[in-house]
Scaffold this motif. Sequence first.
Motif, short mmCIF file in Angstrom:
data_model
loop_
_atom_site.label_atom_id
_atom_site.label_comp_id
_atom_site.label_asym_id
_atom_site.label_seq_id
_atom_site.Cartn_x
_atom_site.Cartn_y
_atom_site.Cartn_z
N ALA A 1 0.81 -1.22 0.00
CA ALA A 1 0.00 0.00 0.00
C ALA A 1 0.84 1.27 0.00
CB ALA A 1 -0.93 0.00 1.21
N ILE A 2 2.10 1.20 0.39
CA ILE A 2 2.92 2.42 0.46
C ILE A 2 3.10 3.03 -0.93
CG2 ILE A 2 5.24 1.42 0.09
CD1 ILE A 2 4.24 3.91 2.88
N TYR A 3 2.97 2.20 -1.95
CA TYR A 3 3.00 2.69 -3.34
C TYR A 3 1.95 3.77 -3.55
CZ TYR A 3 2.16 2.37 -8.42
OH TYR A 3 1.96 2.64 -9.74
N GLU A 4 0.76 3.56 -2.98
CA GLU A 4 -0.32 4.54 -3.14
C GLU A 4 0.01 5.87 -2.47
OE1 GLU A 4 -1.15 1.20 -2.96
OE2 GLU A 4 -1.74 1.45 -5.04
N VAL B 1 11.17 2.23 -0.10
CA VAL B 1 11.62 3.47 -0.75
C VAL B 1 11.38 3.40 -2.26
CG1 VAL B 1 13.63 4.91 -1.30
CG2 VAL B 1 13.32 4.05 1.03
N GLY B 2 11.72 2.25 -2.86
CA GLY B 2 11.49 2.08 -4.30
C GLY B 2 10.03 2.18 -4.67
N ARG B 3 9.17 1.59 -3.84
CA ARG B 3 7.73 1.66 -4.10
C ARG B 3 7.22 3.10 -4.01
NH1 ARG B 3 4.47 -2.01 -6.10
NH2 ARG B 3 2.85 -1.84 -4.49
N ILE B 4 7.70 3.85 -3.03
CA ILE B 4 7.26 5.24 -2.87
C ILE B 4 7.70 6.07 -4.07
CG2 ILE B 4 7.56 7.35 -1.51
CD1 ILE B 4 7.77 5.58 0.97
N VAL B 5 8.96 5.93 -4.47
CA VAL B 5 9.49 6.73 -5.59
C VAL B 5 8.72 6.40 -6.87
CG1 VAL B 5 11.49 7.13 -7.07
CG2 VAL B 5 11.78 7.00 -4.59
N THR B 6 8.51 5.12 -7.14
CA THR B 6 7.73 4.73 -8.32
C THR B 6 6.33 5.32 -8.26
OG1 THR B 6 8.95 2.65 -8.38
CG2 THR B 6 6.97 2.79 -9.73
N GLY B 7 5.75 5.31 -7.06
CA GLY B 7 4.42 5.86 -6.89
C GLY B 7 4.35 7.35 -7.17
N VAL B 8 5.36 8.10 -6.75
CA VAL B 8 5.38 9.54 -7.02
C VAL B 8 5.31 9.79 -8.53
CG1 VAL B 8 6.79 11.63 -6.92
CG2 VAL B 8 6.57 10.19 -4.90
N GLY B 9 6.10 9.05 -9.29
CA GLY B 9 6.08 9.22 -10.75
C GLY B 9 4.74 8.85 -11.33
N LEU C 1 -6.22 16.93 -7.87
CA LEU C 1 -6.97 16.68 -6.64
C LEU C 1 -7.74 15.36 -6.74
CD1 LEU C 1 -7.91 17.86 -3.88
CD2 LEU C 1 -9.87 18.82 -5.10
N ALA C 2 -8.39 15.15 -7.88
CA ALA C 2 -9.13 13.90 -8.08
C ALA C 2 -8.20 12.69 -8.03
CB ALA C 2 -9.87 13.94 -9.42
N THR C 3 -7.04 12.82 -8.66
CA THR C 3 -6.08 11.72 -8.66
C THR C 3 -5.55 11.45 -7.27
OG1 THR C 3 -5.45 12.30 -10.93
CG2 THR C 3 -3.97 10.85 -9.72
N SER C 4 -5.34 12.52 -6.49
CA SER C 4 -4.90 12.32 -5.10
C SER C 4 -5.95 11.54 -4.31
CB SER C 4 -4.61 13.66 -4.43
OG SER C 4 -5.80 14.37 -4.12
N ALA C 5 -7.24 11.80 -4.61
CA ALA C 5 -8.31 11.04 -3.95
C ALA C 5 -8.23 9.57 -4.33
CB ALA C 5 -9.67 11.61 -4.36
N ASN C 6 -7.99 9.31 -5.61
CA ASN C 6 -7.87 7.92 -6.07
C ASN C 6 -6.79 7.19 -5.28
OD1 ASN C 6 -6.59 5.75 -7.87
ND2 ASN C 6 -8.50 6.16 -8.93
N TRP C 7 -5.63 7.83 -5.17
CA TRP C 7 -4.51 7.13 -4.54
C TRP C 7 -4.62 7.09 -3.03
CZ3 TRP C 7 -2.54 4.01 -7.61
CH2 TRP C 7 -2.37 4.31 -8.95
N LEU C 8 -5.19 8.12 -2.41
CA LEU C 8 -5.38 8.08 -0.97
C LEU C 8 -6.32 6.96 -0.57
CD1 LEU C 8 -4.99 9.32 1.85
CD2 LEU C 8 -6.92 10.85 1.35
N TRP C 9 -7.46 6.86 -1.28
CA TRP C 9 -8.43 5.83 -0.93
C TRP C 9 -7.98 4.46 -1.43
CZ3 TRP C 9 -11.87 6.57 2.68
CH2 TRP C 9 -12.20 7.88 3.01
N ASN C 10 -7.18 4.44 -2.48
CA ASN C 10 -6.55 3.19 -2.91
C ASN C 10 -5.66 2.66 -1.79
OD1 ASN C 10 -5.12 1.16 -4.30
ND2 ASN C 10 -5.18 2.30 -6.20
N PHE C 11 -4.89 3.55 -1.18
CA PHE C 11 -4.03 3.16 -0.05
C PHE C 11 -4.87 2.58 1.08
CE2 PHE C 11 -2.38 4.36 4.13
CZ PHE C 11 -1.18 3.65 4.14
N VAL C 12 -5.96 3.27 1.41
CA VAL C 12 -6.81 2.79 2.51
C VAL C 12 -7.33 1.39 2.21
CG1 VAL C 12 -8.98 3.18 3.74
CG2 VAL C 12 -7.48 5.12 3.24
#
Length: 512
Positions: free
Chosen positions: A60-63, A111-119, A409-420
Motif C-alpha cells: 500500500a505504500i506505493y499509493e 523506498v522504491g515503491r514510494i518513488v515509483t508511486g510519485v512518478g 486533486l481527483a487523482t490524489s483522492a484515487n490514490w489516498l483511498w486506494n491506499f486505505v
Amino acid sequence: MFIWGNARGAALRVLISIASSSAFLLFGYDQGVFAGLIGGDGFKDTFNNPDTTTIGTVTAIYEIGCFFGAIFSFWAGNRLGRKNSIWLGLFIMMVGTVLQTSAYSLGHMIVGRIVTGVGNGINTSTVPMYQAETTKARSRGRMISIEGWFITIGIVISYWITYATSKHSNPDIQFRTPIVLQAVFGLVTMVMLIGLPESPRFLMAKDRREEALEVLAYLDDEPIDSPNVQRQFKAISDALASEANSASGGKIQFKDYFAGGKKQTFRRLCLAYGIQMMQQLTGINAVIFYSAYLLQNVLNIERELSLIIGGCTGLTFFVFTFIPILFIDSWGRRKPLIYGAAGQSLCMMFIAVLVKLSAVDGNDAAGVAAVIFVIIYIATYSGFAWVATPWLYPTEISELKFRSQATALATSANWLWNFVVVKITPLGVESLGWKFFLIWMCFNGVFVPIIYFLYPETAGKTLEELDSLFYTTTKAWQITEKGSRVGMEGEAAGPGSVTDEEDVKENIQMRE
C-alpha cells in the motif's frame, strides 16, 4: 514543430492516444505486478517471510507515493505543462524501478515503491487531461476508455509474467524480473512524447497563441485560417478571457477554490474528488491487489491455481473493458456508472454469502461459485466503464483555469483511498472473513443515488461547452442527455444544441 511522420488529424490523435495508453499500460502493470509477487517463495525468502501487516504496508505504500505525486501536480502541473509533467513522471518511475529491482531489504523496497508511486501519481494526474485536451468532443470518452483498457492490458501482462517466473528456482528471477520490465513501457512512452505536440489549451493559457493555433490546425488537419480552427481558437480565448475577468483576475487565489455562485468551482472540485474516491470504494483494488492472496487464504485454493485464476480475472478485465470503447460516447457517463454500481453491489452480496458457505461451512461448490461471482463483478465493473470514466470525468467538468488542479486533486483522492483499501484488505479479510465483502456491497449501493442526483451528463460536449453548462443549473438530473444543455431557465435543450459559434458566444457571455 516536430511531429512523428508529420502526422495530422486522425493520425496525430491516434499517436497521442498510443502514447497515453502506453503510460496507462505501465500504470496497470505496476498495479498488478505486486499481487502475484507477495505470495511467492522468491519474495518471502528474500524478505524473511513478512507478516500480513508488513505485506499490506509494502504493497500500500506505493499509493502514498502516488498521492504525493498527484499533490505535486496540483502545485506544479500548470507550470510544467502536460508533456513535461509526463516526462518527469516517467523519469521518476524509472528511478523507482531501479530501486525496487535492486532491493534486498524491506526498507529499500519501500523506498522504491514510494518513488515509483510519485512518478505514477504525476502521470495519472496528467495523461487523461492531455488526452482530453487534444481530442474531439465526440470521441473523448472513447479515447480515454482506450487508456482504461490499457490499464487492464498491463494487469494481464503482469499476472502472466508473474506466473511464468514463479516456477524459477532462482528467487531473484521470480520477483525481480517482473519488476524490471516496468522500464520497457516507460521508455516507449518517453520516446513517443518527443514527436507529439503540447496541449493547445495549455499553450493558450500560457499566452503561446501562435503555437496553440498551429497545434489546433495539426489536430484537425486543416489550415490555420480555416473556420473550424478559428472557431475553436476563439472559444478557448473567450473562456480564458472570462476567467481573467473574474474577481481575482487570472491568478488563482486560495479563496477561488471555494467559489460558488455561477462558477460552482467548489462543487466541481468536489465532484472530481468524489468520482475518483468512489472508484476505489467499489472494492476493485481489494480484488486486484490481493486476488491471489484472497483465493489462497479465504477459499484455501493452492497457490498455482490461485495465480491461474488471478490471470483469468485479468483476462476478464481485458475483454470487458473494451466494451465502453465502443459505446461510452453514445451511452454517456451517468447511466453506465449507475447500472455498474448497482450490479457491483449485488455481486459483492453474492460473493459474501458464497464465501461464508465455502470457508465457514465447507461447501466446495460455493467456493467455485464465489470465484465465478468475482469474475462477474470484474466484468460488471469494467464493462460499465468504472475503469475509465473516473479518470475522464474530472477533466471534463473542470474549467481550464482549474483543470490541472482539479485532475490532480481527483487523482490524489484515487490514490489516498486506494491506499486505505489496499492497507485494510489483508486485515479485513483476517478479522471479518466473509463479512468484509458486505462493506463493498454497501458502498456500491450508496453510489447509485449519489451519481443520479449529483453528477451531470458530460458526453458529446466540448470542454468549453461543459464549462458554460455549470452556469445554468445545479440540478444534475436535468442534464442527462448526450450533447444537450440546459437553458437559462433550467429547461433542457435538445441534443447537439451547443454546436455553432453563436451558441458558444452566448454561453461564454453567461459567465460575465
